[in-house]
Design a protein around this motif. Structure first.
Motif, PDB file in Angstrom:
ATOM      1  N   GLU A 218      10.227 -17.989  41.347  1.00  0.00           N
ATOM      2  CA  GLU A 218      11.631 -17.679  41.045  1.00  0.00           C
ATOM      3  C   GLU A 218      12.456 -17.590  42.324  1.00  0.00           C
ATOM      4  O   GLU A 218      13.536 -18.181  42.435  1.00  0.00           O
ATOM      5  CB  GLU A 218      11.729 -16.377  40.253  1.00  0.00           C
ATOM      6  CG  GLU A 218      11.244 -16.463  38.820  1.00  0.00           C
ATOM      7  CD  GLU A 218       9.735 -16.296  38.676  1.00  0.00           C
ATOM      8  OE1 GLU A 218       9.244 -16.298  37.536  1.00  0.00           O
ATOM      9  OE2 GLU A 218       9.038 -16.156  39.719  1.00  0.00           O
ATOM     10  N   ASP A 219      11.953 -16.831  43.298  1.00  0.00           N
ATOM     11  CA  ASP A 219      12.691 -16.672  44.558  1.00  0.00           C
ATOM     12  C   ASP A 219      12.759 -17.992  45.326  1.00  0.00           C
ATOM     13  O   ASP A 219      13.781 -18.315  45.941  1.00  0.00           O
ATOM     14  CB  ASP A 219      12.043 -15.592  45.419  1.00  0.00           C
ATOM     15  CG  ASP A 219      12.286 -14.191  44.884  1.00  0.00           C
ATOM     16  OD1 ASP A 219      13.154 -14.035  43.991  1.00  0.00           O
ATOM     17  OD2 ASP A 219      11.603 -13.250  45.344  1.00  0.00           O
ATOM     18  N   HIS A 220      11.671 -18.734  45.292  1.00  0.00           N
ATOM     19  CA  HIS A 220      11.662 -20.037  45.965  1.00  0.00           C
ATOM     20  C   HIS A 220      12.778 -20.925  45.439  1.00  0.00           C
ATOM     21  O   HIS A 220      13.565 -21.487  46.207  1.00  0.00           O
ATOM     22  CB  HIS A 220      10.315 -20.732  45.757  1.00  0.00           C
ATOM     23  CG  HIS A 220      10.322 -22.176  46.158  1.00  0.00           C
ATOM     24  ND1 HIS A 220      10.785 -23.174  45.319  1.00  0.00           N
ATOM     25  CD2 HIS A 220       9.951 -22.803  47.302  1.00  0.00           C
ATOM     26  CE1 HIS A 220      10.689 -24.337  45.925  1.00  0.00           C
ATOM     27  NE2 HIS A 220      10.186 -24.148  47.125  1.00  0.00           N
ATOM     28  N   ASP A 221      12.863 -21.058  44.128  1.00  0.00           N
ATOM     29  CA  ASP A 221      13.841 -21.974  43.547  1.00  0.00           C
ATOM     30  C   ASP A 221      15.274 -21.514  43.813  1.00  0.00           C
ATOM     31  O   ASP A 221      16.178 -22.344  44.028  1.00  0.00           O
ATOM     32  CB  ASP A 221      13.606 -22.118  42.043  1.00  0.00           C
ATOM     33  CG  ASP A 221      12.377 -22.965  41.735  1.00  0.00           C
ATOM     34  OD1 ASP A 221      11.661 -23.353  42.679  1.00  0.00           O
ATOM     35  OD2 ASP A 221      12.128 -23.228  40.543  1.00  0.00           O
ATOM     36  N   ALA A 222      15.498 -20.196  43.827  1.00  0.00           N
ATOM     37  CA  ALA A 222      16.836 -19.676  44.107  1.00  0.00           C
ATOM     38  C   ALA A 222      17.246 -19.978  45.546  1.00  0.00           C
ATOM     39  O   ALA A 222      18.387 -20.374  45.813  1.00  0.00           O
ATOM     40  CB  ALA A 222      16.879 -18.165  43.846  1.00  0.00           C
ATOM     41  N   VAL A 223      16.319 -19.805  46.475  1.00  0.00           N
ATOM     42  CA  VAL A 223      16.625 -20.071  47.885  1.00  0.00           C
ATOM     43  C   VAL A 223      16.822 -21.568  48.121  1.00  0.00           C
ATOM     44  O   VAL A 223      17.760 -21.987  48.802  1.00  0.00           O
ATOM     45  CB  VAL A 223      15.513 -19.518  48.797  1.00  0.00           C
ATOM     46  CG1 VAL A 223      15.728 -19.968  50.234  1.00  0.00           C
ATOM     47  CG2 VAL A 223      15.486 -17.992  48.729  1.00  0.00           C
ATOM     48  N   MET A 224      15.943 -22.404  47.547  1.00  0.00           N
ATOM     49  CA  MET A 224      16.047 -23.846  47.761  1.00  0.00           C
ATOM     50  C   MET A 224      17.349 -24.417  47.199  1.00  0.00           C
ATOM     51  O   MET A 224      17.896 -25.383  47.730  1.00  0.00           O
ATOM     52  CB  MET A 224      14.852 -24.571  47.139  1.00  0.00           C
ATOM     53  CG  MET A 224      13.540 -24.304  47.846  1.00  0.00           C
ATOM     54  SD  MET A 224      13.596 -24.664  49.606  1.00  0.00           S
ATOM     55  CE  MET A 224      12.914 -23.143  50.269  1.00  0.00           C
ATOM     56  N   ALA A 225      17.839 -23.810  46.124  1.00  0.00           N
ATOM     57  CA  ALA A 225      19.116 -24.262  45.576  1.00  0.00           C
ATOM     58  C   ALA A 225      20.218 -24.166  46.618  1.00  0.00           C
ATOM     59  O   ALA A 225      21.110 -25.023  46.689  1.00  0.00           O
ATOM     60  CB  ALA A 225      19.479 -23.427  44.348  1.00  0.00           C
ATOM     61  N   ARG A 226      20.132 -23.134  47.479  1.00  0.00           N
ATOM     62  CA  ARG A 226      21.177 -22.911  48.481  1.00  0.00           C
ATOM     63  C   ARG A 226      20.952 -23.697  49.768  1.00  0.00           C
ATOM     64  O   ARG A 226      21.896 -24.258  50.326  1.00  0.00           O
ATOM     65  CB  ARG A 226      21.274 -21.409  48.801  1.00  0.00           C
ATOM     66  CG  ARG A 226      21.844 -20.600  47.650  1.00  0.00           C
ATOM     67  CD  ARG A 226      21.976 -19.119  47.974  1.00  0.00           C
ATOM     68  NE  ARG A 226      22.586 -18.423  46.844  1.00  0.00           N
ATOM     69  CZ  ARG A 226      23.894 -18.321  46.648  1.00  0.00           C
ATOM     70  NH1 ARG A 226      24.731 -18.828  47.535  1.00  0.00           N
ATOM     71  NH2 ARG A 226      24.373 -17.702  45.581  1.00  0.00           N
ATOM     72  N   ILE A 227      19.715 -23.736  50.248  1.00  0.00           N
ATOM     73  CA  ILE A 227      19.495 -24.309  51.588  1.00  0.00           C
ATOM     74  C   ILE A 227      19.037 -25.762  51.559  1.00  0.00           C
ATOM     75  O   ILE A 227      18.987 -26.409  52.608  1.00  0.00           O
ATOM     76  CB  ILE A 227      18.471 -23.474  52.391  1.00  0.00           C
ATOM     77  CG1 ILE A 227      17.068 -23.605  51.785  1.00  0.00           C
ATOM     78  CG2 ILE A 227      18.899 -22.023  52.482  1.00  0.00           C
ATOM     79  CD1 ILE A 227      15.970 -23.107  52.716  1.00  0.00           C
ATOM     80  N   SER A 228      18.734 -26.299  50.391  1.00  0.00           N
ATOM     81  CA  SER A 228      18.244 -27.675  50.311  1.00  0.00           C
ATOM     82  C   SER A 228      18.993 -28.499  49.268  1.00  0.00           C
ATOM     83  O   SER A 228      19.540 -29.560  49.571  1.00  0.00           O
ATOM     84  CB  SER A 228      16.740 -27.678  49.991  1.00  0.00           C
ATOM     85  OG  SER A 228      16.254 -28.996  49.862  1.00  0.00           O
ATOM     86  N   HIS A 229      19.041 -28.005  48.043  1.00  0.00           N
ATOM     87  CA  HIS A 229      19.601 -28.803  46.961  1.00  0.00           C
ATOM     88  C   HIS A 229      21.124 -28.873  47.019  1.00  0.00           C
ATOM     89  O   HIS A 229      21.713 -29.946  46.829  1.00  0.00           O
ATOM     90  CB  HIS A 229      19.123 -28.256  45.616  1.00  0.00           C
ATOM     91  CG  HIS A 229      17.630 -28.112  45.553  1.00  0.00           C
ATOM     92  ND1 HIS A 229      16.982 -27.330  44.618  1.00  0.00           N
ATOM     93  CD2 HIS A 229      16.649 -28.642  46.343  1.00  0.00           C
ATOM     94  CE1 HIS A 229      15.672 -27.386  44.835  1.00  0.00           C
ATOM     95  NE2 HIS A 229      15.457 -28.171  45.870  1.00  0.00           N
TER      96      HIS A 229
END
Length: 285
Positions: free
Chosen positions: A176-187
């Motif tokens: 859950e935390d991974h996907d939330a962070v990746m949405a901001r810094i990658s996606h």
């Protein structure tokens, strides 16, 4: 580990095979590709154990790495599980989202008595295909790992050791935390790069005037559209809030421009600069 199976002969899969066979000389590293052409390309890159046979690649492996589109992972794992025992095997993936693989693969992994631990090495480029692979790709890259099913620390450490050998810095978090962070810094950055290309190059002829600013800020927009469409759709719930925030910041800038307030515009840009300047130095290749 005596044998590692990498399934997927693209940039990441090929780079893992190249790095693994060089840095783990006592370990057999197999690379599976669906097409003979990609396997031949892998062999031309110096990858020793490249094959189109899933059975050959996976049989006897201690670690199985899924380096394919997220939507193809279950079918590939189901296919290989019919002919090869996965019992006790550590299974990981390199997908840019972690909730989807966890939920998709869970039932099959449990049935096969294997152990799923997610991975996401933050390495890659706008280039694709095994011919773009390089042994140094993962040097200095962050690798985010997830152990949502609470597997033994020894299994997590074994997977972590693999990524460390490849040159990664490892971090453990939840899907859950991974996907939330990746949405901001990658996606989101990829989406903004695409918007920048669409707006800035509305007339393609403008490109002849483009300097490094345009090229740097839109570079990742040259990534594989199909792959990025899958990533964004699978992480759409986490991506919605950052998109809304981006729209609000653009509205804020429009208002500041209307006000003709140099001080306010400077403050806006300074805040962004301060945040950007806190990024760790870029890894050297």
């Amino acid at each position: 580990m005596k044998k590692i199976a990498v399934l997927g002969s693209g940039l990441l899969g090929g780079s893992m095979a190249l790095a693994g066979q060089k840095r783990l000389p006592d370990t057999e590293v197999y690379l599976w590709g669906r097409r003979q052409a990609s396997v031949d390309e892998a062999a031309s890159m110096g990858i020793q154990h490249a094959t189109t046979s899933l059975t050959e690649a996976v049989k006897g492996a201690d670690l199985l790495i899924l380096s394919t589109p997220v939507g193809a992972m279950l079918q590939i794992l189901e296919t290989v599980s019919r002919d090869v025992s996965l019992k006790g095997m550590i299974i990981t993936d390199v997908g840019s989202v972690k909730l989807t693989p966890r939920e998709t693969l869970d039932a099959l992994v449990r049935r096969c008595e294997a152990k799923y631990i997610g991975s996401h090495p933050m390495a890659g480029s706008e280039q694709t295909g095994v011919l773009a692979a390089r042994e140094s790709l993962f040097d200095g890259a962050a690798c985010v790992m997830t152990n949502d099913f609470g597997h033994d620390e020894a299994d997590v450490d074994a997977l972590k050791d693999f990524w460390l050998v490849l040159g990664c810095r490892c971090y453990l978090t939840s899907s859950e935390d991974h996907d939330a962070v990746m949405a901001r810094i990658s996606h989101l950055p990829h989406l903004l790069a695409s918007v920048g290309a669409m707006v800035g190059l509305k007339d393609p002829d403008y490109g002849k005037f483009a300097g490094n600013g345009m090229r740097d800020t839109t570079r990742v927009a040259s990534g594989h559209p199909g792959m990025w469409a899958e990533i964004m759709l699978r992480n759409r719930e986490s991506l919605k809030a950052p998109i809304e925030e981006s729209i609000e910041h653009l509205r804020e800038m429009l208002a500041l421009l209307e006000q003709s307030s140099e001080e306010a515009v400077t403050s806006f840009l300074q805040q962004a600069k301060d945040l950007r300047d806190q990024l760790p130095p870029k890894k050297e290749q």
